[in-house]
Motif scaffolding. Structure first.
Motif, PDB file in Angstrom:
ATOM      1  N   LEU A 175       0.816  -1.216   0.000  1.00  0.00           N
ATOM      2  CA  LEU A 175       0.000   0.000   0.000  1.00  0.00           C
ATOM      3  C   LEU A 175       0.848   1.264   0.000  1.00  0.00           C
ATOM      4  CD1 LEU A 175      -2.901  -1.059   2.420  1.00  0.00           C
ATOM      5  CD2 LEU A 175      -2.946  -0.881  -0.080  1.00  0.00           C
ATOM      6  N   SER A 176       1.905   1.288   0.803  1.00  0.00           N
ATOM      7  CA  SER A 176       2.755   2.490   0.836  1.00  0.00           C
ATOM      8  C   SER A 176       3.399   2.731  -0.523  1.00  0.00           C
ATOM      9  CB  SER A 176       3.819   2.346   1.915  1.00  0.00           C
ATOM     10  OG  SER A 176       3.239   2.271   3.186  1.00  0.00           O
ATOM     11  N   ARG A 177       3.880   1.661  -1.152  1.00  0.00           N
ATOM     12  CA  ARG A 177       4.509   1.810  -2.472  1.00  0.00           C
ATOM     13  C   ARG A 177       3.498   2.324  -3.504  1.00  0.00           C
ATOM     14  NH1 ARG A 177       5.799  -2.083  -6.851  1.00  0.00           N
ATOM     15  NH2 ARG A 177       4.637  -3.638  -5.662  1.00  0.00           N
ATOM     16  N   ILE A 178       2.268   1.856  -3.407  1.00  0.00           N
ATOM     17  CA  ILE A 178       1.243   2.279  -4.371  1.00  0.00           C
ATOM     18  C   ILE A 178       0.927   3.761  -4.188  1.00  0.00           C
ATOM     19  CG2 ILE A 178      -1.178   1.987  -5.030  1.00  0.00           C
ATOM     20  CD1 ILE A 178      -0.841  -0.998  -4.243  1.00  0.00           C
ATOM     21  N   THR A 179       0.697   4.191  -2.936  1.00  0.00           N
ATOM     22  CA  THR A 179       0.338   5.596  -2.698  1.00  0.00           C
ATOM     23  C   THR A 179       1.497   6.525  -3.046  1.00  0.00           C
ATOM     24  OG1 THR A 179       0.971   5.380  -0.372  1.00  0.00           O
ATOM     25  CG2 THR A 179      -1.352   5.009  -0.933  1.00  0.00           C
ATOM     26  N   VAL A 181      -0.574   2.170 -13.008  1.00  0.00           N
ATOM     27  CA  VAL A 181      -1.382   0.983 -13.294  1.00  0.00           C
ATOM     28  C   VAL A 181      -1.057  -0.051 -12.229  1.00  0.00           C
ATOM     29  CG1 VAL A 181      -1.882  -0.870 -14.937  1.00  0.00           C
ATOM     30  CG2 VAL A 181      -1.366   1.435 -15.778  1.00  0.00           C
ATOM     31  N   LEU A 182      -2.093  -0.578 -11.606  1.00  0.00           N
ATOM     32  CA  LEU A 182      -1.929  -1.620 -10.604  1.00  0.00           C
ATOM     33  C   LEU A 182      -2.476  -2.930 -11.176  1.00  0.00           C
ATOM     34  CD1 LEU A 182      -1.339  -2.736  -7.774  1.00  0.00           C
ATOM     35  CD2 LEU A 182      -3.595  -1.876  -7.057  1.00  0.00           C
ATOM     36  N   VAL A 183      -1.612  -3.892 -11.330  1.00  0.00           N
ATOM     37  CA  VAL A 183      -2.008  -5.211 -11.837  1.00  0.00           C
ATOM     38  C   VAL A 183      -2.037  -6.163 -10.661  1.00  0.00           C
ATOM     39  CG1 VAL A 183      -1.443  -7.106 -13.399  1.00  0.00           C
ATOM     40  CG2 VAL A 183      -0.962  -4.749 -14.079  1.00  0.00           C
ATOM     41  N   ALA A 184      -3.240  -6.674 -10.391  1.00  0.00           N
ATOM     42  CA  ALA A 184      -3.402  -7.590  -9.258  1.00  0.00           C
ATOM     43  C   ALA A 184      -4.592  -8.481  -9.536  1.00  0.00           C
ATOM     44  CB  ALA A 184      -3.616  -6.811  -7.962  1.00  0.00           C
ATOM     45  N   PRO A 185      -4.460  -9.765  -9.305  1.00  0.00           N
ATOM     46  CA  PRO A 185      -5.581 -10.672  -9.583  1.00  0.00           C
ATOM     47  C   PRO A 185      -6.710 -10.475  -8.582  1.00  0.00           C
ATOM     48  CG  PRO A 185      -3.770 -11.855  -8.565  1.00  0.00           C
ATOM     49  CD  PRO A 185      -3.257 -10.477  -8.851  1.00  0.00           C
ATOM     50  N   VAL A 222       3.951   0.763 -13.727  1.00  0.00           N
ATOM     51  CA  VAL A 222       3.096  -0.415 -13.552  1.00  0.00           C
ATOM     52  C   VAL A 222       3.525  -1.130 -12.271  1.00  0.00           C
ATOM     53  CG1 VAL A 222       2.365  -2.625 -14.520  1.00  0.00           C
ATOM     54  CG2 VAL A 222       2.770  -0.661 -16.034  1.00  0.00           C
ATOM     55  N   LEU A 223       2.586  -1.289 -11.352  1.00  0.00           N
ATOM     56  CA  LEU A 223       2.833  -1.960 -10.083  1.00  0.00           C
ATOM     57  C   LEU A 223       2.130  -3.313 -10.106  1.00  0.00           C
ATOM     58  CD1 LEU A 223       2.000   1.128  -7.864  1.00  0.00           C
ATOM     59  CD2 LEU A 223       4.277   0.341  -8.478  1.00  0.00           C
ATOM     60  N   GLU A 224       2.837  -4.344  -9.724  1.00  0.00           N
ATOM     61  CA  GLU A 224       2.254  -5.684  -9.734  1.00  0.00           C
ATOM     62  C   GLU A 224       2.187  -6.243  -8.317  1.00  0.00           C
ATOM     63  OE1 GLU A 224       3.277  -8.598 -12.621  1.00  0.00           O
ATOM     64  OE2 GLU A 224       4.112  -7.104 -14.002  1.00  0.00           O
ATOM     65  N   VAL A 225       1.037  -6.823  -8.020  1.00  0.00           N
ATOM     66  CA  VAL A 225       0.836  -7.514  -6.745  1.00  0.00           C
ATOM     67  C   VAL A 225       0.367  -8.919  -7.079  1.00  0.00           C
ATOM     68  CG1 VAL A 225      -0.504  -7.642  -4.623  1.00  0.00           C
ATOM     69  CG2 VAL A 225       0.264  -5.413  -5.499  1.00  0.00           C
ATOM     70  N   HIS A 226       1.081  -9.893  -6.597  1.00  0.00           N
ATOM     71  CA  HIS A 226       0.744 -11.278  -6.902  1.00  0.00           C
ATOM     72  C   HIS A 226      -0.221 -11.829  -5.854  1.00  0.00           C
ATOM     73  CE1 HIS A 226       3.685 -11.358 -10.090  1.00  0.00           C
ATOM     74  NE2 HIS A 226       4.563 -10.805  -9.249  1.00  0.00           N
ATOM     75  N   GLY A 227      -1.171 -12.598  -6.329  1.00  0.00           N
ATOM     76  CA  GLY A 227      -2.191 -13.141  -5.439  1.00  0.00           C
ATOM     77  C   GLY A 227      -1.681 -14.298  -4.607  1.00  0.00           C
ATOM     78  N   ARG A 228      -2.489 -14.649  -3.661  1.00  0.00           N
ATOM     79  CA  ARG A 228      -2.161 -15.774  -2.797  1.00  0.00           C
ATOM     80  C   ARG A 228      -3.269 -16.805  -2.962  1.00  0.00           C
ATOM     81  NH1 ARG A 228      -1.303 -13.289   2.413  1.00  0.00           N
ATOM     82  NH2 ARG A 228      -3.509 -13.708   2.800  1.00  0.00           N
TER      83      ARG A 228
END
Length: 821
Positions: free
Chosen positions: A15-19, A29-33, A189-195
């Motif tokens: 969250l801190s990196r995104i803001t 752009v936030l890519v997250a499943p 582009v920010l990527e967050v991988h799902g769990r």
């Protein structure tokens, strides 16, 4: 806003990196499943890091309300406090609202009325990968506003897929936070991988002639037997959900729960909450993303979805059932692994999975663009030029949309929006429905007009084909969803006293080009004013109607006619009142059964209303009718006329200009130049059949070359015997068929076209039978004549056959005084 303890979802550590990234770059752009928390935790973090408001745009109303409810619950508040939502017909916000979740279409309207989005610091565009039409338009308008009025506005686009390069490039085209445009850069582009938990797959091919509902019900029973927990079933639409629910009604100890966008908010909320018993949730595409259906351990995917389609040629729009893309299939299956290991049943053969399209088709390429065209006109760019598009609207679709707006009085001829168009746009309805409400309310009353408009907007409210019967049923049963929407829409227009109860008139205002008349007595086929034919289904209750106001029509693959789904009985007078701009009267002249028929025809679009004979038609129309019915075999072509045409054709092929072409195409294209006076005076076929084609054809002879016509292409050639023999110009080169005795004394072959082309001589026996063919007479006398002479002497001994024809006078008969050689 102070953040509470947030749930341990995959996005929380980022969250801190995104803001910080969004604050520095202005766009990202936030890519997250699905299931990572991007829809709920990211807006809360953004609100905590800025003093302004956060607006989250969702493609669906269900997702907007669910996202707001989840964020409010995390804050320990009720919806309408720090977090609120606004969707069509439902708004829950308050003076302390910092985060507002809205639908994409509603935010487009808000942006039109306030291009600066006053008080808004960040806009989050959620689920951009779904490529809904409103979402694509919203992205283009936001980027335009940010490039001009609001360079400080931050925009975060989220997507569940990794195909984010083009999206990042679009977002990077706007100004940077320091107001220095950097058109070449791309947004970070920010990527967050799902769990996600593992998902096991099974494929369930259809049985022979098995309907999709039966196949899905079969797979669902298997899923219930082989797994624990709830089952999420994806179907294309509400009708399939109802039929599948009927097939599963006998399953014990299981609740079958529908979930689709047409349900009331209360029913949708019920589907989103765990139940007391095991559940089968039958859902449309609304459950693909943006929200989690709790308790799901298995997914059954029908493999199809319903998407908007427009047939510009037939003027029919609606929903088409298509195969899902691989990306959508992956998202659907992922729902089974949100909370624990799961299993997904796919209702197609495993070998077909590799043939699925990679991504869904963007709606902007295939949908009706009338509403988009109106929004663009309101924005000040009728053709969308100057906007940054993910995919630009296709020219054909946008042109068709502007044509509809012009007919509705919403835009000027130059594409600019009218005051009426702005009022229509402000209603938040499709422009057709807005026109029906605005123009119908003064006639039938605001509520009666709203009743029809709500049904036209959602024809699933009634399965009946008869619009009037459907309205009566809805008035009697008063379903909550219909009643609530009628009350909301009726308040959008000035109050009017109830007028005549005429649903057909309101429907015709929305779809004037779908006013239709029966094509033949007793027929179920109707011709619409737009020129498309449509068929009335059996049992519609409208079979006796001469006229229909068609509100719903579908195009069936493989059929030339549309299928009428919703209509009301109308008449010619209603059609004239509802569609005056389609009325027109024309003088028409045609050849019918060999005679010229002149009529004044009054039409409503393609529908003939009346015909009256014309005694003195316009000469130009008369001539045009004769030309339309003209064929080259109509004038009189005697032997001389045919020969003249062949001679002209020979000179055109040999010498070219100025000798004209006289082939069929040239003569038909240039009728006025050779047959104009005769055609202008013709009133019936017989007038043309009396025309001497040869005399008319002489008008094509060029001047002054015409003086040499008979020299260049003589009709006949005089031979040494004194005979004048016709030249056959139908052959190439031309042929002169002559008895050999008549050319004794000729040393050389005669030539045509000023000596350019030798005549081919067909030399005949006294009995007119072929004896020899030559185009080189001098050579023939030397080498060919001895053999021909020997043959002729044997067959015709009474005739003179000299060894040297140059020494004998040419003759027609036996030539008694000629040397026998």
């Amino acid at each position: 806003m102070n953040l509470p303890e947030l749930p341990d979802l995959p996005v929380r550590p980022h969250l801190s990196r995104i803001t910080e990234t969004l604050a520095a770059a202005g766009t990202a752009v936030l890519v997250a499943p699905p299931g990572t928390g991007k829809t709920t935790l990211v807006p809360l973090a953004l609100a905590a890091s800025t003093g302004g408001r956060i607006v989250v745009a969702e493609p669906r109303r269900l997702a907007a309300r669910a996202a707001a409810a989840r964020m409010a619950a995390l804050l320990g508040e009720q919806v309408g406090g720090s977090v609120g939502y606004s969707v069509r017909g439902d708004r829950r916000v308050g003076p302390k609202t910092r985060i507002e979740v809205v639908t994409s279409g509603l935010l487009v309207r808000r942006l039109q009325s306030d291009p600066e989005l006053s008080g808004v610091d960040v806009v989050v565009l959620d689920e951009c990968h779904e490529r809904h039409l409103d979402a694509d338009l919203l992205l283009a308008l936001l980027l335009d506003a940010r490039a001009g009025l609001r360079p400080d506005l931050r925009v975060l686009a989220t997507s569940a897929t990794v195909a984010a390069d083009r999206l990042a490039a679009l977002l990077g085209r706007g100004p940077a936070p320091d107001d220095n445009p950097q058109p070449g850069r791309a947004a970070p582009v920010l990527e967050v991988h799902g769990r996600a938990f593992p998902v096991e797959f099974a494929y369930v091919p259809p049985l022979p002639r098995e309907r999709i509902e039966a196949q899905v019900a079969r797979a669902t029973r298997t899923a219930l037997a082989e797994t624990d927990g709830d089952i999420l079933v994806f179907l294309p639409g509400a009708a399939e959900i109802r039929r599948t629910a009927d097939l599963l009604s006998g399953v014990a100890d299981v609740d079958v729960v529908p979930l689709h966008g047409r349900l009331s908010a209360a029913h949708q909320d019920t589907a989103m909450r765990p139940g007391a018993r095991r559940r089968v949730v039958l859902a449309t595409a609304v459950a693909e993303s943006s929200l989690t259906v709790p308790g799901v351990r298995a997914v059954v995917d029908s493999g199809v979805a319903r998407v908007p389609r427009i047939d510009h040629r037939r003027g029919l729009s609606g929903l088409a059932t298509v195969r899902v893309s691989a990306a959508v299939a992956e998202q659907r299956a992922g729902r089974a692994g949100r909370e624990a290991p799961g299993k997904a049943w796919r209702c197609w053969p495993e070998h077909e999975h590799g043939t699925l399209p990679a991504y869904p088709e963007p709606e902007i390429r295939t949908a009706d663009l009338t509403r988009l065209a109106l929004e663009l006109a309101c924005w000040g760019t009728a053709d969308g030029q100057g906007l940054a598009w993910w995919d630009a609207p296709p020219v054909g679709g946008l042109t068709a949309g502007r044509a509809v707006l012009s007919a509705l009085g919403a835009v000027e001829s130059d594409g600019g929006v009218t005051d009426r168009g702005r009022r229509m746009a402000a209603l938040g309805l499709h422009p057709r429905l807005a026109r029906a409400l605005l123009d119908g309310a003064p006639v039938v009353g605001a509520r009666a007009a709203a009743e029809v408009v709500v049904l036209l907007d959602d024809d699933t409210l009634s399965p009946a084909t008869d619009l009037v019967a459907a309205i009566r049923t809805l008035r009697r049963d008063q379903p909550a969803r219909w009643k609530r929407e009628v009350e909301r829409i009726s308040r959008l227009v000035p109050g009017a006293a109830p007028g005549e109860d005429d649903p057909a008139y309101v429907a015709a205002l929305a779809y004037p080009e779908r006013l239709a008349r029966r094509r033949a007595p007793g027929s179920t086929s109707y011709l619409m004013a737009g020129g498309t034919a449509a068929t009335l289904p059996p049992g519609s209750g409208l079979a006796d109607s001469e006229w229909l106001a068609i509100a719903g029509a579908a195009r069936d693959p493989g059929r030339s006619e549309g299928r009428i789904r919703l209509a009301a009985t109308a008449d010619a007078e209603l059609a004239r009142r509802a569609a005056p701009n389609l009325l027109g009267a024309d003088d028409e002249v045609d050849w019918i059964d060999g005679d010229v028929v002149a009529r004044r025809v009054t039409r409503l679009g393609a529908i003939v209303l009346s015909e009256k004979p014309l005694r003195d038609p316009d000469p130009a129309l008369l001539a045009a009718a004769v030309r339309r019915g003209f064929t080259l075999d109509l004038p009189r072509w005697d032997a001389d006329a045919l020969a003249l045409r062949q001679r002209l054709d020979f000179l055109h092929r040999t010498l070219g200009a100025p000798w004209p072409a006289v082939d069929d195409a040239a003569l038909l294209a240039g009728l006025d130049s050779w047959l104009g006076p005769e055609l202008g005076a013709a009133r019936r076929r017989a007038d043309v059949t009396r025309v001497d084609a040869g005399q008319a054809l002489r008008r094509l002879l060029p001047w002054p070359e015409a003086a040499h016509f008979d020299e260049l292409a003589p009709e006949r050639l005089e031979v040494p015997s004194g005979s004048r023999i016709r030249v056959d110009y139908s052959a190439d080169p031309p042929v002169l068929a002559v008895k050999v005795q008549e050319i004794f004394g000729w040393a050389d072959t005669p030539r045509l076209a000023g000596g350019r082309v030798p005549v081919v001589l067909h030399l005949l026996s006294p009995a007119q039978r072929p004896a020899a063919v030559t185009a080189d007479l001098a050579s023939f006398w030397r080498t060919g004549w001895p053999q021909v002479r020997a043959d002729l002497r044997g067959r015709y001994p009474k005739h003179a056959w000299p060894e040297d024809p140059a020494t004998v006078t040419a003759h027609r008969g036996t030539a008694r005084n000629a040397s026998k050689g």
